[in-house]
Design an enzyme around this catalytic site. Structure first.
Site, short mmCIF file in Angstrom:
data_model
loop_
_atom_site.label_atom_id
_atom_site.label_comp_id
_atom_site.label_asym_id
_atom_site.label_seq_id
_atom_site.Cartn_x
_atom_site.Cartn_y
_atom_site.Cartn_z
N GLU A 81 0.89 -1.12 -0.16
CA GLU A 81 -0.02 0.11 -0.08
C GLU A 81 0.71 1.36 0.05
O GLU A 81 0.51 2.25 -0.68
CB GLU A 81 -0.90 -0.05 1.29
CG GLU A 81 -1.96 -1.04 1.27
CD GLU A 81 -1.30 -2.24 1.77
OE1 GLU A 81 -2.16 -2.89 2.84
OE2 GLU A 81 -0.30 -2.48 2.04
N SER A 123 20.37 -42.19 -8.63
CA SER A 123 19.29 -41.53 -9.11
C SER A 123 19.53 -40.34 -9.99
O SER A 123 18.63 -39.65 -10.22
CB SER A 123 18.45 -41.24 -7.99
OG SER A 123 19.25 -40.14 -7.07
N ARG A 129 11.84 -24.86 -5.24
CA ARG A 129 12.53 -24.29 -4.00
C ARG A 129 12.98 -22.84 -3.74
O ARG A 129 12.79 -22.71 -2.36
CB ARG A 129 14.24 -24.84 -4.55
CG ARG A 129 14.16 -26.41 -4.55
CD ARG A 129 15.78 -26.60 -4.77
NE ARG A 129 16.16 -28.15 -4.75
CZ ARG A 129 17.54 -28.63 -4.76
NH1 ARG A 129 18.32 -27.54 -4.97
NH2 ARG A 129 17.67 -29.91 -4.99
N THR A 132 11.19 -43.39 2.45
CA THR A 132 10.93 -43.65 3.86
C THR A 132 10.38 -42.34 4.61
O THR A 132 9.22 -42.27 4.85
CB THR A 132 12.09 -43.92 4.58
OG1 THR A 132 12.64 -45.16 4.25
CG2 THR A 132 11.63 -44.15 6.30
N THR A 186 12.11 -44.51 -8.29
CA THR A 186 12.89 -43.37 -7.96
C THR A 186 14.55 -43.42 -7.85
O THR A 186 15.11 -42.45 -8.00
CB THR A 186 12.47 -42.76 -6.51
OG1 THR A 186 12.89 -43.55 -5.61
CG2 THR A 186 11.19 -42.40 -6.65
N ALA A 187 15.19 -44.41 -7.78
CA ALA A 187 16.42 -44.70 -8.01
C ALA A 187 16.76 -46.12 -8.06
O ALA A 187 16.17 -47.01 -7.78
CB ALA A 187 17.13 -44.32 -6.47
N ARG A 191 19.71 -22.83 -7.61
CA ARG A 191 20.53 -22.46 -8.63
C ARG A 191 19.79 -21.26 -9.51
O ARG A 191 19.16 -21.38 -10.04
CB ARG A 191 20.82 -23.64 -9.74
CG ARG A 191 21.49 -24.87 -9.12
CD ARG A 191 22.11 -25.59 -10.32
NE ARG A 191 20.89 -26.06 -11.19
CZ ARG A 191 19.99 -27.33 -10.90
NH1 ARG A 191 20.16 -27.81 -9.66
NH2 ARG A 191 19.27 -27.62 -11.81
#
Length: 376
Positions: free
Chosen positions: A61, A177, A193, A312, A170-171, A216
């Site tokens: 404002e 990965s 991020r 996990t 995922t890996a 980055r």
């Protein structure tokens, strides 16, 4: 369009949409404050604009009123969040609007912060200013979803990022990965991020991948806007129950503020880093208490938490009902049945117990697909 018994015009919608675009210019820089934009207008004519850039600096404002000058008298102010009514690091914006002599204020969303929470609207109305609320409220709340979560629920908004193959892996079994997805998808992650207050991971991921968990800035996915390039150092949070993080890990290098959470009786595997803050949190069963972790982060004014972790921790957050949003990047590759699963979740005995997700949007990023989902 009628809202709260009020009729907002097409011009009102145009100016509030403009204010929301301005608010988004502070997407990466205002934390822990909300992202707020303001437009001062006389009919269709825009007289002044502004947005909040950084905590401790003038609010939206104030910038808009400076831009409008004397023309603000009798004009309408469109603000994406209720003007503050308390003295913090800056004076009350409600008082600034009163002093400028605006005739009407349109507010998108009410501010639930206990030192505001209706007081801003009340102060404006007490000064004889017409105040109308609720125009594009959902969009304003979405822009500040973490702020509203912290204030109203007492915990940050939790966004989990995962990248997987077409067969849900995922890996590789050996932990490799890098990289499942392509450069466009990895660049997109930097945006998520950068807008977060903290990036959270577990010691298992640190041991397996030695990630930096920083932003980055060179990524094309980032657009800092007029607020400049600062604000790109979210807090790194590592859940390391037994203090297993070894010396030399990137997360201990001091390149970003870092918080390492551990059990009270943990014995460090290495000399504690001077670049890291170590804090003990309660345990729940054989893991750290995730509710206590989020409460601690809320107490440190964290609005949005970006999680990059293994199956996990991601599974534990999801099973505990603590995941608010899932960013799922899917690559057109297959990793095989021995590779790591997406999340470790409790087994189900019937389809009625399955977890349902609502798809918010999907888009192609190079050869990869990004799905943005929330629990249904």
């Amino acid at each position: 369009m009628r809202m709260n018994g009020l009729m907002f015009s097409a011009t009102d919608h145009t100016h509030m949409a403009h204010a929301l675009r301005l608010a988004a210019c502070g997407l990466y820089t205002t934390a822990p404050n909300p992202r707020v934009g303001c437009v001062i207008a006389d009919g269709e004519t825009v007289l002044g604009t502004g947005f909040h850039q950084r905590a401790g600096e003038p609010h939206a404002e104030v910038f808009a009123l400076r831009d409008a000058g004397e023309r603000a008298r009798g004009a309408t102010a469109y603000v994406t969040l209720e003007p503050c009514a308390h003295h913090g690091r800056t004076p009350p914006c409600a008082d600034a609007l009163v002093s400028a002599g605006v005739g009407r204020v349109v507010v998108a969303a009410e501010d639930p912060f206990d030192q505001v929470d209706g007081r801003g609207v009340a102060r404006l109305r007490a000064a004889g200013i017409t105040v109308e609320t609720g125009l594009m409220r959902d969009a304003a709340r979405e822009l500040n979803i973490g702020f509203f979560s912290r204030i109203e629920r007492g915990r940050p908004f939790v966004r989990v990022k995962l990248a997987m193959s077409l067969d849900g892996r995922t890996a590789l079994a050996n932990g490799d990965s890098k990289w499942i997805t392509g450069e466009a998808a990895r660049a997109d992650v930097q945006h998520w991020r950068a807008r977060s207050s903290a990036i959270l991971s577990g010691s298992g991921t640190v041991l397996a991948d030695n990630p930096r968990l920083t932003v980055r800035r060179a990524s094309n996915s980032l657009s800092p806007g007029a607020a400049g390039g600062e604000g790109f150092k979210p807090l790194r949070v590592i859940l390391d129950r037994h203090l297993r993080t070894p010396a030399g890990s990137h997360v201990l290098d001091g390149s970003a503020p870092t918080l390492l959470l551990h059990a009270a009786n943990a014995t460090p595997a290495a000399t504690r880093s001077n670049h890291v803050e170590y804090v003990s949190v309660p345990e729940q069963g054989d893991a750290l208490d995730l509710h206590a972790v989020l409460a601690l982060l809320a107490g440190r004014d964290c609005n949005e938490i970006h999680v990059e972790a293994g199956p996990t921790l991601c599974g534990a957050l999801f099973a505990a009902g603590l995941v608010d949003e899932l960013l799922l990047y899917i690559a057109p590759v297959l990793l095989g049945s021995e590779a790591a699963p997406l999340m470790n979740l409790p087994g189900l005995t019937d389809m009625a117990s399955r977890w349902s997700l609502q798809l918010l949007d999907q888009r192609m990023l190079g050869a990869d697909i990004r799905l943005r989902l929330r629990p249904a």
